[in-house]
Design a protein around this motif. Structure first.
Motif, PDB file in Angstrom:
ATOM      1  N   THR A 253       0.569  50.383  45.018  1.00 19.04           N
ATOM      2  CA  THR A 253       0.892  51.604  45.744  1.00 19.04           C
ATOM      3  C   THR A 253       0.637  51.365  47.235  1.00 19.04           C
ATOM      4  O   THR A 253       0.167  50.293  47.636  1.00 19.04           O
ATOM      5  CB  THR A 253       0.006  52.757  45.267  1.00 19.04           C
ATOM      6  OG1 THR A 253      -1.370  52.422  45.542  1.00 19.04           O
ATOM      7  CG2 THR A 253       0.182  53.016  43.774  1.00 19.04           C
ATOM      8  N   ARG A 254       0.926  52.373  48.061  1.00 17.93           N
ATOM      9  CA  ARG A 254       0.683  52.205  49.496  1.00 17.93           C
ATOM     10  C   ARG A 254      -0.794  51.908  49.766  1.00 17.93           C
ATOM     11  O   ARG A 254      -1.121  50.996  50.522  1.00 17.93           O
ATOM     12  CB  ARG A 254       1.111  53.453  50.257  1.00 17.93           C
ATOM     13  CG  ARG A 254       0.897  53.316  51.777  1.00 17.93           C
ATOM     14  CD  ARG A 254       1.181  54.614  52.496  1.00 17.93           C
ATOM     15  NE  ARG A 254       2.570  54.982  52.371  1.00 17.93           N
ATOM     16  CZ  ARG A 254       3.030  56.233  52.474  1.00 17.93           C
ATOM     17  NH1 ARG A 254       2.177  57.216  52.669  1.00 17.93           N
ATOM     18  NH2 ARG A 254       4.323  56.488  52.364  1.00 17.93           N
TER      19      ARG A 254
ATOM     20  N   ARG B 203       7.842  44.292  46.131  1.00 20.53           N
ATOM     21  CA  ARG B 203       8.227  45.496  45.397  1.00 20.53           C
ATOM     22  C   ARG B 203       8.492  45.217  43.925  1.00 20.53           C
ATOM     23  O   ARG B 203       8.505  46.123  43.105  1.00 20.53           O
ATOM     24  CB  ARG B 203       9.460  46.116  46.043  1.00 20.53           C
ATOM     25  CG  ARG B 203      10.697  45.235  46.026  1.00 20.53           C
ATOM     26  CD  ARG B 203      11.828  45.833  46.839  1.00 20.53           C
ATOM     27  NE  ARG B 203      12.952  44.908  46.995  1.00 20.53           N
ATOM     28  CZ  ARG B 203      13.924  45.081  47.877  1.00 20.53           C
ATOM     29  NH1 ARG B 203      13.924  46.134  48.677  1.00 20.53           N
ATOM     30  NH2 ARG B 203      14.910  44.205  47.972  1.00 20.53           N
TER      31      ARG B 203
ATOM     32  N   TYR C 145      13.011  52.959  55.554  1.00 25.82           N
ATOM     33  CA  TYR C 145      12.792  51.525  55.353  1.00 25.82           C
ATOM     34  C   TYR C 145      12.042  51.302  54.041  1.00 25.82           C
ATOM     35  O   TYR C 145      11.143  52.062  53.684  1.00 25.82           O
ATOM     36  CB  TYR C 145      11.980  50.935  56.509  1.00 25.82           C
ATOM     37  CG  TYR C 145      12.722  50.897  57.817  1.00 25.82           C
ATOM     38  CD1 TYR C 145      13.447  49.785  58.203  1.00 25.82           C
ATOM     39  CD2 TYR C 145      12.709  52.006  58.673  1.00 25.82           C
ATOM     40  CE1 TYR C 145      14.140  49.758  59.415  1.00 25.82           C
ATOM     41  CE2 TYR C 145      13.393  51.989  59.873  1.00 25.82           C
ATOM     42  CZ  TYR C 145      14.109  50.863  60.234  1.00 25.82           C
ATOM     43  OH  TYR C 145      14.788  50.846  61.421  1.00 25.82           O
ATOM     44  N   ASP C 146      12.409  50.235  53.348  1.00 28.86           N
ATOM     45  CA  ASP C 146      11.781  49.888  52.085  1.00 28.86           C
ATOM     46  C   ASP C 146      10.703  48.844  52.335  1.00 28.86           C
ATOM     47  O   ASP C 146      10.965  47.795  52.929  1.00 28.86           O
ATOM     48  CB  ASP C 146      12.834  49.336  51.119  1.00 28.86           C
ATOM     49  CG  ASP C 146      12.243  48.957  49.771  1.00 28.86           C
ATOM     50  OD1 ASP C 146      11.174  49.495  49.408  1.00 28.86           O
ATOM     51  OD2 ASP C 146      12.845  48.122  49.072  1.00 28.86           O
ATOM     52  N   ASN C 147       9.487  49.124  51.867  1.00 31.38           N
ATOM     53  CA  ASN C 147       8.386  48.168  52.005  1.00 31.38           C
ATOM     54  C   ASN C 147       8.520  47.130  50.890  1.00 31.38           C
ATOM     55  O   ASN C 147       7.891  47.189  49.857  1.00 31.38           O
ATOM     56  CB  ASN C 147       7.048  48.900  51.903  1.00 31.38           C
ATOM     57  CG  ASN C 147       5.846  48.021  52.144  1.00 31.38           C
ATOM     58  OD1 ASN C 147       4.785  48.258  51.587  1.00 31.38           O
ATOM     59  ND2 ASN C 147       5.986  47.004  52.966  1.00 31.38           N
TER      60      ASN C 147
ATOM     61  N   ASP D 124       8.454  54.479  56.015  1.00 29.94           N
ATOM     62  CA  ASP D 124       8.954  55.086  54.778  1.00 29.94           C
ATOM     63  C   ASP D 124       9.804  56.322  55.099  1.00 29.94           C
ATOM     64  O   ASP D 124      10.888  56.517  54.536  1.00 29.94           O
ATOM     65  CB  ASP D 124       7.787  55.486  53.871  1.00 29.94           C
ATOM     66  CG  ASP D 124       7.095  54.294  53.232  1.00 29.94           C
ATOM     67  OD1 ASP D 124       7.593  53.158  53.386  1.00 29.94           O
ATOM     68  OD2 ASP D 124       6.036  54.490  52.602  1.00 29.94           O
TER      69      ASP D 124
ATOM     70  N   TRP E  70       9.188  45.484  56.035  1.00 32.15           N
ATOM     71  CA  TRP E  70      10.012  46.650  55.719  1.00 32.15           C
ATOM     72  C   TRP E  70      11.446  46.366  56.150  1.00 32.15           C
ATOM     73  O   TRP E  70      11.676  45.731  57.183  1.00 32.15           O
ATOM     74  CB  TRP E  70       9.531  47.886  56.479  1.00 32.15           C
ATOM     75  CG  TRP E  70       8.203  48.439  56.068  1.00 32.15           C
ATOM     76  CD1 TRP E  70       7.976  49.534  55.291  1.00 32.15           C
ATOM     77  CD2 TRP E  70       6.906  47.971  56.472  1.00 32.15           C
ATOM     78  NE1 TRP E  70       6.629  49.781  55.164  1.00 32.15           N
ATOM     79  CE2 TRP E  70       5.947  48.830  55.878  1.00 32.15           C
ATOM     80  CE3 TRP E  70       6.461  46.900  57.252  1.00 32.15           C
ATOM     81  CZ2 TRP E  70       4.582  48.652  56.059  1.00 32.15           C
ATOM     82  CZ3 TRP E  70       5.100  46.717  57.427  1.00 32.15           C
ATOM     83  CH2 TRP E  70       4.170  47.579  56.837  1.00 32.15           C
TER      84      TRP E  70
ATOM     85  N   SER F 186       3.154  52.548  57.883  1.00 27.56           N
ATOM     86  CA  SER F 186       3.813  52.640  56.584  1.00 27.56           C
ATOM     87  C   SER F 186       4.431  54.022  56.365  1.00 27.56           C
ATOM     88  O   SER F 186       5.577  54.150  55.910  1.00 27.56           O
ATOM     89  CB  SER F 186       2.807  52.320  55.469  1.00 27.56           C
ATOM     90  OG  SER F 186       3.446  52.277  54.217  1.00 27.56           O
ATOM     91  N   VAL F 187       3.702  55.050  56.702  1.00 31.13           N
ATOM     92  CA  VAL F 187       4.212  56.412  56.556  1.00 31.13           C
ATOM     93  C   VAL F 187       5.460  56.606  57.420  1.00 31.13           C
ATOM     94  O   VAL F 187       6.471  57.163  56.975  1.00 31.13           O
ATOM     95  CB  VAL F 187       3.129  57.447  56.923  1.00 31.13           C
ATOM     96  CG1 VAL F 187       3.731  58.849  57.040  1.00 31.13           C
ATOM     97  CG2 VAL F 187       2.013  57.437  55.880  1.00 31.13           C
TER      98      VAL F 187
END
Length: 370
Positions: free
Chosen positions: A348-349, A316, A230-232, A226, A238, A222-223
């Protein structure tokens, strides 16, 4: 191709199940079979017959997804024969799942000639010993070659990953993340390895994944995604702007879709129904009756509303703030699992990894919750 990737009222999806594989992965519990190449033609004809019996009563598809199994294992002419029977809008998103080992120049040329504009590669890992642990047959070099083919013909491509295999170190996972980022895909999907009943993986407890290890690998991915822009847009997905999967968005928005083929599921007018599981039985029933429906269910309004909230929480978009009680909202805010942006609450993440814990506390709020 028009890359509209939001969900709109009136969108209608079509899913076509291709149940054939050259080798069954140890973790797979899907309706797939090996060694049934002799059924390819009969199965194609049965799916076409099912489409023809239903298409006049259905809207034109805004997205079509060929899943499996390994759709790219079916001869391209047969797969495209199925596609040609499906009514669709001019800017329809048409996706085919592909094993990197089965991609050829001729295959992609045939796909594009019939309107395919998106492919999804089952990559899982870019480390050979991890692929072996998962029971996969392809090698990382074939992934690179398959991506080059997708670029050559100009189709969008997704890369699908699995993390958490026993024997996959964090260094192995980082090698995979770095390697797939270098391929500059428009879209990534990544799923934690899960143990499904009656699979070889389930029978071997020494190979069961570790929850903490999977959480660490999700965080690492994810980190990285991001940071790469890329949008999660959903917990496991993503995308760069304009590359979201329109078909998957339809599922998460409780849109309507029709499934064709054995084990395929459909959703129309709040009614869900699904076909018989095996290809032989599917072929037999289509010949005899023109329908392979096995069972159905109708969700009550309250249950459907709650399910809609649970699906939206994964995206999202999030859910209306009122879908959590004041006490639960305060608890989850303190834990850092959610954020509140006006009328919407989103994960959140760190909250994405705790989505199930949040989802069980959702409460329906009537029409305002939609």
């Amino acid at each position: 191709m028009n890359r509209r990737t939001d969900f709109a009222a009136g969108d209608f999806g079509v899913y076509v199940h291709i149940p054939f594989c050259s080798k069954r992965c140890d973790y797979c519990a899907f309706a797939t079979w090996t060694g049934k190449d002799a059924l390819f033609r009969e199965y194609t004809d049965a799916v076409v017959r099912e489409i023809q019996s239903a298409r006049d009563s259905l809207p034109a598809a805004t997205s079509i997804f060929f899943g499996g199994g390994t759709p790219s294992l079916l001869p391209a002419a047969q797969l495209m024969h199925i596609l040609d029977e499906i009514p669709r809008v001019a800017d329809c998103e048409i996706t085919v799942e592909c094993n990197p080992d089965t991609v050829t120049t001729d295959l992609f040329d045939e796909y594009v000639a019939h309107g395919v504009n998106r492919v999804s590669f089952g990559v899982q890992s870019m480390v050979p010993h991890v692929l072996e642990s998962l029971g996969r047959t392809h090698n990382p070099q074939n992934v690179v070659a398959a991506v080059e083919q997708a670029r050559r013909v100009g189709v969008l491509f997704n890369l699908d990953l699995i993390y958490g295999a026993v024997g996959e170190s964090m260094e192995d996972w980082e090698r995979t993340v770095d390697a797939v980022l270098a391929l500059d895909a428009g879209h990534f999907s990544a799923y934690a390895l899960t143990v499904e009943a009656s699979t070889p993986l389930a029978a071997d407890t020494s190979r069961h994944p570790d929850d903490d290890d999977e959480a660490d690998k999700y965080e690492r991915l994810s980190v990285a995604l991001d940071a790469a822009g890329y949008d999660n847009y959903e917990i496991s997905n993503w995308a760069r702007e304009g590359h979201e999967s329109r078909h998957n968005l339809l599922y998460w928005a409780q849109g309507e879709y029709r499934g064709y083929g054995c084990a395929a599921h459909s959703h129309q007018g709040g009614r869900r129904f699904w076909n018989v599981r095996t290809p032989e039985r599917f072929i037999e029933l289509l010949r005899a009756t023109g329908s392979a429906e096995s069972a159905s269910e109708q969700l009550e309004p309250g249950a459907r509303e709650l399910e809609g909230l649970q699906l939206a929480l994964r995206t999202r978009l999030g859910v209306p703030t009122g879908a959590l009680s004041d006490a639960d909202r305060s608890l989850f805010l303190e834990a850092g699992w959610i954020s509140v942006d006006g009328p919407r609450t989103v994960l959140t993440r760190s909250g994405r990894m705790m989505a199930n814990a949040v989802a069980v506390r959702l409460q329906t709020t009537g029409p305002a919750a939609s």
